[in-house]
Every structure is written in C-alpha cells, then in structure tokens.
Write a protein that holds these residues in place. Structure first.
Motif, mmCIF file in Angstrom:
data_model
loop_
_atom_site.group_PDB
_atom_site.id
_atom_site.type_symbol
_atom_site.label_atom_id
_atom_site.label_comp_id
_atom_site.label_asym_id
_atom_site.label_seq_id
_atom_site.Cartn_x
_atom_site.Cartn_y
_atom_site.Cartn_z
ATOM 1 N N VAL A 274 0.864 -1.049 -0.182
ATOM 2 C CA VAL A 274 -0.101 0.030 0.182
ATOM 3 C C VAL A 274 0.811 1.221 0.012
ATOM 4 N N TRP A 275 1.933 1.234 0.875
ATOM 5 C CA TRP A 275 2.880 2.195 0.666
ATOM 6 C C TRP A 275 3.352 2.657 -0.532
ATOM 7 N N PHE A 276 3.643 1.463 -1.200
ATOM 8 C CA PHE A 276 4.471 1.893 -2.789
ATOM 9 C C PHE A 276 3.491 2.152 -3.706
ATOM 10 N N LEU B 275 10.353 7.514 -14.087
ATOM 11 C CA LEU B 275 11.347 6.900 -12.840
ATOM 12 C C LEU B 275 10.728 6.786 -11.501
ATOM 13 N N ILE B 276 10.222 8.049 -11.217
ATOM 14 C CA ILE B 276 9.845 8.139 -9.860
ATOM 15 C C ILE B 276 8.567 7.213 -9.640
ATOM 16 N N MET B 277 7.668 7.264 -10.696
ATOM 17 C CA MET B 277 6.387 6.307 -10.614
ATOM 18 C C MET B 277 6.817 4.917 -10.604
ATOM 19 N N ALA B 278 7.983 4.240 -10.975
ATOM 20 C CA ALA B 278 8.674 3.122 -11.069
ATOM 21 C C ALA B 278 8.795 2.667 -9.680
ATOM 22 N N VAL C 118 0.208 5.894 -7.950
ATOM 23 C CA VAL C 118 -1.102 6.882 -7.883
ATOM 24 C C VAL C 118 -0.798 8.357 -7.735
ATOM 25 N N ALA C 119 0.187 8.689 -6.893
ATOM 26 C CA ALA C 119 0.367 10.203 -6.560
ATOM 27 C C ALA C 119 1.678 10.851 -7.356
ATOM 28 N N SER C 120 2.269 10.107 -8.259
ATOM 29 C CA SER C 120 3.377 10.739 -9.066
ATOM 30 C C SER C 120 2.900 11.955 -10.093
ATOM 31 N N SER D 63 2.155 9.242 0.171
ATOM 32 C CA SER D 63 1.790 10.253 -0.960
ATOM 33 C C SER D 63 2.661 11.667 -0.938
ATOM 34 N N GLY D 64 2.698 12.008 0.435
ATOM 35 C CA GLY D 64 3.680 13.114 0.734
ATOM 36 C C GLY D 64 4.977 12.998 0.208
ATOM 37 N N ILE D 65 5.615 11.656 0.680
ATOM 38 C CA ILE D 65 7.022 11.335 0.277
ATOM 39 C C ILE D 65 7.144 11.579 -1.289
ATOM 40 N N THR D 66 6.013 10.991 -1.762
ATOM 41 C CA THR D 66 6.114 10.832 -3.283
ATOM 42 C C THR D 66 6.386 12.446 -4.051
#
Length: 441
Positions: free
Chosen positions: A71-73, A386-389, A78-80, A131-134
């Motif tokens: 769920v974390w990842f 790359l961040i979405m990955a 979802v948030a990128s 989501s905040g970290i993303t």
C-alpha cells in the motif's frame, strides 16, 4: 518536474544566477534538500520496525504483512502524476512544504490508528504519508540530478542520497527503542502469542514516536517555507513555449536507457523492500540469529548503515570510474550475497543479508541518473516515469506470498533474480545509442 527544469547535457553559457549555480552556488539548497532525503528515509524505515510489530498486533501472515508495504508503494504510482501537476501549479518550494504537511497529516493518522487498533486506518495513514513522500521525490531527485554539471550527476545524487541512508540507518534504533523495545511483541520469543491486553498496549506504543515525527515535519516545513531556494527554469510565458518547441518531434521511447531504466528501478525496489521488510523476521528465526525482534532491529541498523557507507564510497568511485561499471559490480556482489542468504544458515546467512546493503546503496540514484542521461528537453517527463517506477516496492507482497508457501529463507531467491536485471541494465540497457538522438543532432 515543475515546468522546464534546466536539463543535463545542455551547454549554453550562463551568466548571473546560472553562473553562480555552476560555481557551487546551489550547495546551500542541496544541503537543505539533504534534510528532506534524511526525513523520508527515516520515516520509510520506521515501517520496517513497524511491520513485525503490526504482524503481532493484528495477527497477520506474511502476505498480509507485506501488503502493508505494498500500500505504501502503490502511493508512488497513484500520486506521481498529480504531484508533478501540483509542482507545476504552485511551484517547487510550495510543493515541498505541501508534501511535508501531507506527511505530518499521515503521521497523525497513525496515532489515530493506534488508538482505534484499526488495520484499515493504519493502511490509510501509511498511504497518506507515502503520498507526501512521493511529492518530495518527484521534485527533489531530478532537481539534484540537473542542478550541477551533467557528468557529475550520478556522484552528486549518490552523495545526497547518502543522507537518505543516514535517516534509514538511525530509524531502526529509534523504532527499536520506542516501538519494539516498549512492546510485548518486541521482547517476546519468535512465535509467541500475545493476549488481547498485550495487543492493545502494543498498538498504543506507536503514539509517541509518530507524534515526535509529526512535530519534526512541521518544523522542517516552516524552515523550507522561509528558505530562499534558487529557481531552476520557469513554468510560464516564453520559457514554457520554448520548452514546448524543443520537445516537438522528440520521443521518450527512443531512449533505451530510459525505457529499460524504468523497469530497472521497478525491479530493484522489489529487491530492496523485500530485504528490509522481512529482515527482522528472518534474523529472528532460531536457525539464523535466534534473536528477539527488538534485538534484530539493531542489526537492521547495520543493513541501512551499510547503504549509507556504500553511497559515500560509490560517490567517490564514480568520480574515477564510469557509473555503469560501478553499478555492474554492485549487482554482481548483491546477487552473490543473496544466494548465500537463501541457502546458508546461522550467522553466515544473517551477515550475508546485512552485506547486501553495501551493494544496494548506489543502485537507485545511479539507475535514475543513467535513465535521464541524454534526455535533454524530455528530462522532466523521463524523471516522472522513473519516480513512478518506485511503485515496484508494492510487489514485495509477491515475496510475502513466496515466504508463506516456500519458506522465508528461500523467498530471497526472488531478490537474487532482481539483481540480475540490474546487472543487465548496467552492462547494456543504460547505453544511450544513436537511435536516441534526434534527427540532425
């Protein structure tokens, strides 16, 4: 990601602010960004000490335990894109403050979840924090990569990521003392069953640690809001129109280093998160380390400490050797120690699993910088992919499933297979090639 970031690989002369940045004027901003890398690393690894704790509180199997991290990842996937849109709308600095605020809100949600002893609220709160970290990741990683000379981008990002590893190194000590050390599950022998009263008390033991984290996040948000961060590019007017013209006729899919770099990060995250999530349960087993969870969390400190040391060493080596060569060596070393962890027993297996941190250290920042190398005006979009990955960490649930059916130790063969793809990317996949260059280049 917000508007046209100054792209690596362009060599137009600079004056004024740009020249100051080239001479190292961006270093105060990088120092502040290092604090962000530290905090999101710290919070992410608190989860690694939290997972065995929640497994006892909610009586979960390995599949359900790793679902928490999945769920974390999923939040990264979802948030990128919304994060990139938000950065474009409100600007880089406000987006960082917003990301820290979202993280603080999620940590308060963890306090509510501990009060209600709710698995569902726990999952929701962790999703909010992630989501905040993303939002921070979408902005900070490409910023660090392009803010200085292109040739030193891998070394620069590895150096700043070392502070992320400092956070991940200290988090197990923090979580081990304030969560596992103050709970019945943290001090019980492996396989012990808790009474309902012990489970309630254990659930509430997370309140103080997350309250401390929430306060720190708010203080950091205020500091960043007042700091004069240097602007890189702009999102409107002639600059945006010029950037749009530069992108015309270009395609991300012509860049092999990016197309194969996205799955490289996705697969690497499966390996990293699988090791860190199941580490405490693995070394606690009688045939491996025969430790309590609280004792095992101190060895998790060594795993993340190895990643910190590895990033400093990697940053040094990449100033003298090609980044892809260093990455290939790290992949070979990581695969070797994971095979030892999967088949050996006792402290030999435990120390092999700890050693993988040294080899994992450089993988994410190096793959990231190799993935955006040569993208020019497409750097922003490539960085977003790359961040979405990072969402690859959500598939750690597959290793949880394998641990339930084939044994926890043999589940680390999945990790060894992941290292082989990283080796393939380092040896061949990261090459830019002539096909990646626009016509007439």
């Amino acid at each position: 990601m917000a508007g046209p970031i100054a792209t690596a690989g362009t060599a137009a002369p600079r004056t004024g602010a740009g020249a100051a940045r080239d001479r190292g004027g961006y270093r105060p901003a990088l120092s502040l960004l290092a604090s962000l890398f530290f905090m999101w690393g710290f919070i992410t690894v608190i989860n690694n000490t939290l997972l065995p704790h929640l497994r006892s509180v909610f009586d979960l199997d390995y599949t359900q335990t790793t679902l928490i991290e999945s769920v974390w990842f999923v939040a990264y996937f979802v948030a990128s894109i919304p994060a990139a849109k938000l950065i474009e709308r409100v600007g880089y600095q406000r987006a960082l403050v917003t990301g820290l605020g979202i993280m603080a809100l999620g940590t308060l949600g963890m306090i509510l979840a501990s009060h209600q002893v709710s698995y569902a609220i726990t999952l929701t709160a962790l999703f909010v924090i992630a989501s905040g970290i993303t939002l921070l990741q979408v902005a900070a990683n490409p910023y660090v990569a392009v803010v200085g000379p292109a040739e030193s981008a891998p070394a620069r990002l590895n150096l700043v990521q070392a502070f992320n590893s400092l956070g991940t190194t200290l988090a197990p000590l923090f979580g081990g003392y304030l969560i596992l050390g103050r709970s019945a599950s943290g001090n019980a022998a492996a396989g012990a069953t808790l009474t309902p009263a012990e489970r309630l008390a254990d659930a509430q033991s997370v309140q103080l640690p997350y309250l401390i984290v929430a306060v720190i996040l708010v203080v950091l948000a205020v500091a960043i809001a007042r700091f004069p961060l240097p602007a890189i590019g702009g999102a409107s007017g002639a600059t945006a129109r010029a950037a749009g013209a530069d992108r015309a006729g270009l395609s991300l899919w012509r860049h092999r280093n990016l197309v194969l770099g996205v799955p490289a990060i996705f697969i690497y995250l499966i390996a990293e998160i699988g090791v860190s999530n199941l580490f405490i349960n693995f070394v606690s087993q009688p045939e491996i380390g025969d430790l309590t969870h609280a004792q095992a969390s101190r060895y998790l400190f060594l795993l993340w400490g190895g990643m910190m040391v590895g990033r400093f060493v990697g940053s040094y080596l990449m100033q003298r050797r090609p980044a892809e060569t260093v990455l290939a060596g790290a992949a070979i070393g990581a695969c070797a120690v994971m095979l030892v962890a999967a088949f050996a027993t006792g402290h030999f297996a435990m120390w092999a699993l700890i050693a993988v941190g040294l080899f994992h250290a450089i993988m994410f920042p190096t793959i990231f910088t190799l993935g955006i190398r040569g993208l020019g005006p497409l750097t922003e979009e490539g960085a977003g992919l790359l961040i979405m990955a990072i969402a690859g960490g959500s598939l750690v649930v597959v290793q949880g499933w394998a641990a339930d059916r084939f044994g926890l130790q043999h589940s680390f063969l999945i990790t060894a297979a992941c290292e082989l793809y990283v080796l393939f990317y380092a040896l061949w996949g990261c090459r830019t090639g002539a096909a990646a260059r626009p016509a007439g280049a």
